[in-house]
Scaffold this motif. Sequence first.
Motif, mmCIF file in Angstrom:
data_model
loop_
_atom_site.group_PDB
_atom_site.id
_atom_site.type_symbol
_atom_site.label_atom_id
_atom_site.label_comp_id
_atom_site.label_asym_id
_atom_site.label_seq_id
_atom_site.Cartn_x
_atom_site.Cartn_y
_atom_site.Cartn_z
ATOM 1 N N PHE A 36 5.752 -30.818 20.916
ATOM 2 C CA PHE A 36 5.063 -30.013 19.918
ATOM 3 C C PHE A 36 3.920 -29.290 20.612
ATOM 4 O O PHE A 36 3.515 -29.664 21.718
ATOM 5 N N ARG A 37 3.377 -28.289 19.959
ATOM 6 C CA ARG A 37 2.215 -27.607 20.510
ATOM 7 C C ARG A 37 1.268 -27.207 19.386
ATOM 8 O O ARG A 37 1.689 -27.041 18.241
ATOM 9 N N GLN A 38 0.018 -27.084 19.763
ATOM 10 C CA GLN A 38 -0.991 -26.679 18.782
ATOM 11 C C GLN A 38 -1.982 -25.743 19.457
ATOM 12 O O GLN A 38 -2.649 -26.136 20.428
ATOM 13 N N ALA A 39 -2.044 -24.539 18.937
ATOM 14 C CA ALA A 39 -3.000 -23.554 19.419
ATOM 15 C C ALA A 39 -4.262 -23.641 18.573
ATOM 16 O O ALA A 39 -4.216 -24.107 17.428
ATOM 17 N N PRO A 40 -5.396 -23.192 19.091
ATOM 18 C CA PRO A 40 -6.650 -23.251 18.327
ATOM 19 C C PRO A 40 -6.522 -22.533 16.985
ATOM 20 O O PRO A 40 -6.028 -21.406 16.917
ATOM 21 N N GLY A 41 -6.918 -23.236 15.926
ATOM 22 C CA GLY A 41 -6.884 -22.648 14.604
ATOM 23 C C GLY A 41 -5.531 -22.599 13.951
ATOM 24 O O GLY A 41 -5.385 -22.052 12.851
ATOM 25 N N LYS A 42 -4.540 -23.161 14.619
ATOM 26 C CA LYS A 42 -3.180 -23.149 14.071
ATOM 27 C C LYS A 42 -2.670 -24.569 13.871
ATOM 28 O O LYS A 42 -3.191 -25.522 14.454
ATOM 29 N N GLU A 43 -1.635 -24.677 13.068
ATOM 30 C CA GLU A 43 -1.041 -25.988 12.832
ATOM 31 C C GLU A 43 -0.152 -26.386 14.009
ATOM 32 O O GLU A 43 0.347 -25.532 14.736
ATOM 33 N N ARG A 44 0.045 -27.671 14.149
ATOM 34 C CA ARG A 44 0.952 -28.181 15.155
ATOM 35 C C ARG A 44 2.367 -27.714 14.839
ATOM 36 O O ARG A 44 2.802 -27.780 13.700
ATOM 37 N N GLU A 45 3.072 -27.240 15.848
ATOM 38 C CA GLU A 45 4.411 -26.747 15.604
ATOM 39 C C GLU A 45 5.416 -27.369 16.568
ATOM 40 O O GLU A 45 5.100 -27.695 17.703
ATOM 41 N N PHE A 46 6.622 -27.506 16.058
ATOM 42 C CA PHE A 46 7.715 -28.059 16.840
ATOM 43 C C PHE A 46 8.130 -27.083 17.931
ATOM 44 O O PHE A 46 8.175 -25.871 17.709
ATOM 45 N N ALA A 91 -1.337 -23.174 24.308
ATOM 46 C CA ALA A 91 -1.564 -24.248 23.337
ATOM 47 C C ALA A 91 -1.737 -25.558 24.091
ATOM 48 O O ALA A 91 -1.489 -25.630 25.301
ATOM 49 N N VAL A 92 -2.123 -26.574 23.355
ATOM 50 C CA VAL A 92 -2.029 -27.940 23.866
ATOM 51 C C VAL A 92 -0.638 -28.448 23.504
ATOM 52 O O VAL A 92 -0.230 -28.365 22.341
ATOM 53 N N TYR A 93 0.068 -28.944 24.491
ATOM 54 C CA TYR A 93 1.426 -29.433 24.294
ATOM 55 C C TYR A 93 1.423 -30.956 24.240
ATOM 56 O O TYR A 93 0.843 -31.610 25.117
ATOM 57 N N TYR A 94 2.095 -31.486 23.234
ATOM 58 C CA TYR A 94 2.183 -32.921 23.027
ATOM 59 C C TYR A 94 3.636 -33.366 23.076
ATOM 60 O O TYR A 94 4.520 -32.684 22.563
ATOM 61 N N CYS A 95 3.860 -34.538 23.666
ATOM 62 C CA CYS A 95 5.182 -35.142 23.556
ATOM 63 C C CYS A 95 5.091 -36.318 22.593
ATOM 64 O O CYS A 95 4.020 -36.910 22.405
ATOM 65 N N ALA A 96 6.210 -36.622 21.976
ATOM 66 C CA ALA A 96 6.257 -37.680 20.980
ATOM 67 C C ALA A 96 7.631 -38.337 21.012
ATOM 68 O O ALA A 96 8.625 -37.684 21.341
ATOM 69 N N ALA A 97 7.679 -39.609 20.661
ATOM 70 C CA ALA A 97 8.932 -40.349 20.646
ATOM 71 C C ALA A 97 9.189 -40.893 19.248
ATOM 72 O O ALA A 97 8.246 -41.290 18.544
ATOM 73 N N SER A 98 10.454 -40.898 18.871
ATOM 74 C CA SER A 98 10.832 -41.346 17.537
ATOM 75 C C SER A 98 11.756 -42.553 17.606
ATOM 76 O O SER A 98 12.665 -42.600 18.438
ATOM 77 N N ARG A 99 11.530 -43.506 16.713
ATOM 78 C CA ARG A 99 12.428 -44.656 16.598
ATOM 79 C C ARG A 99 13.652 -44.323 15.757
ATOM 80 O O ARG A 99 14.594 -45.102 15.689
#
Length: 123
Positions: A36-46, A91-99
């Motif tokens: 996912f990524r999130q730019a300043p002032g914006k919502e986190r997006e897939f 943006a800031v990029y995030y990784c995430a894991a799902s069960r």
Amino acid sequence: VQLQASGGGLVQAGGSLRLSCAPSGWTFSRHAVGWFRQAPGKEREFVAAISWSGGRTYYADSVKGRFTISRDNPKNTVYLQMNSLKPEDTAVYYCAASRGVGLFTGWDRYDYWGQGTQVTVSS
């Protein structure tokens, strides 16, 4: 339970970066992983997701054809290869894991998150 995202940086438009995501002290070979990524002032997006086996992937339309998600389960790492970068990819990029079983675009379907890595694309 944490994930470590790395590989961000400053790059010119048209350039490339490869992000890496690895769990800290556990194995996520049976988890789907998303970026996912999130730019300043914006919502986190897939951005992209990959199944636990690596056999299925899914991308946001905005990155399709430019980004590639992959995983190396023996190395316990997921990658996001980003080519033809644009300033709007900053943006800031995030990784995430799902069960869960499957591929998910909603951030609320992911259980574990990394701290994020900054990607800045200059014009």
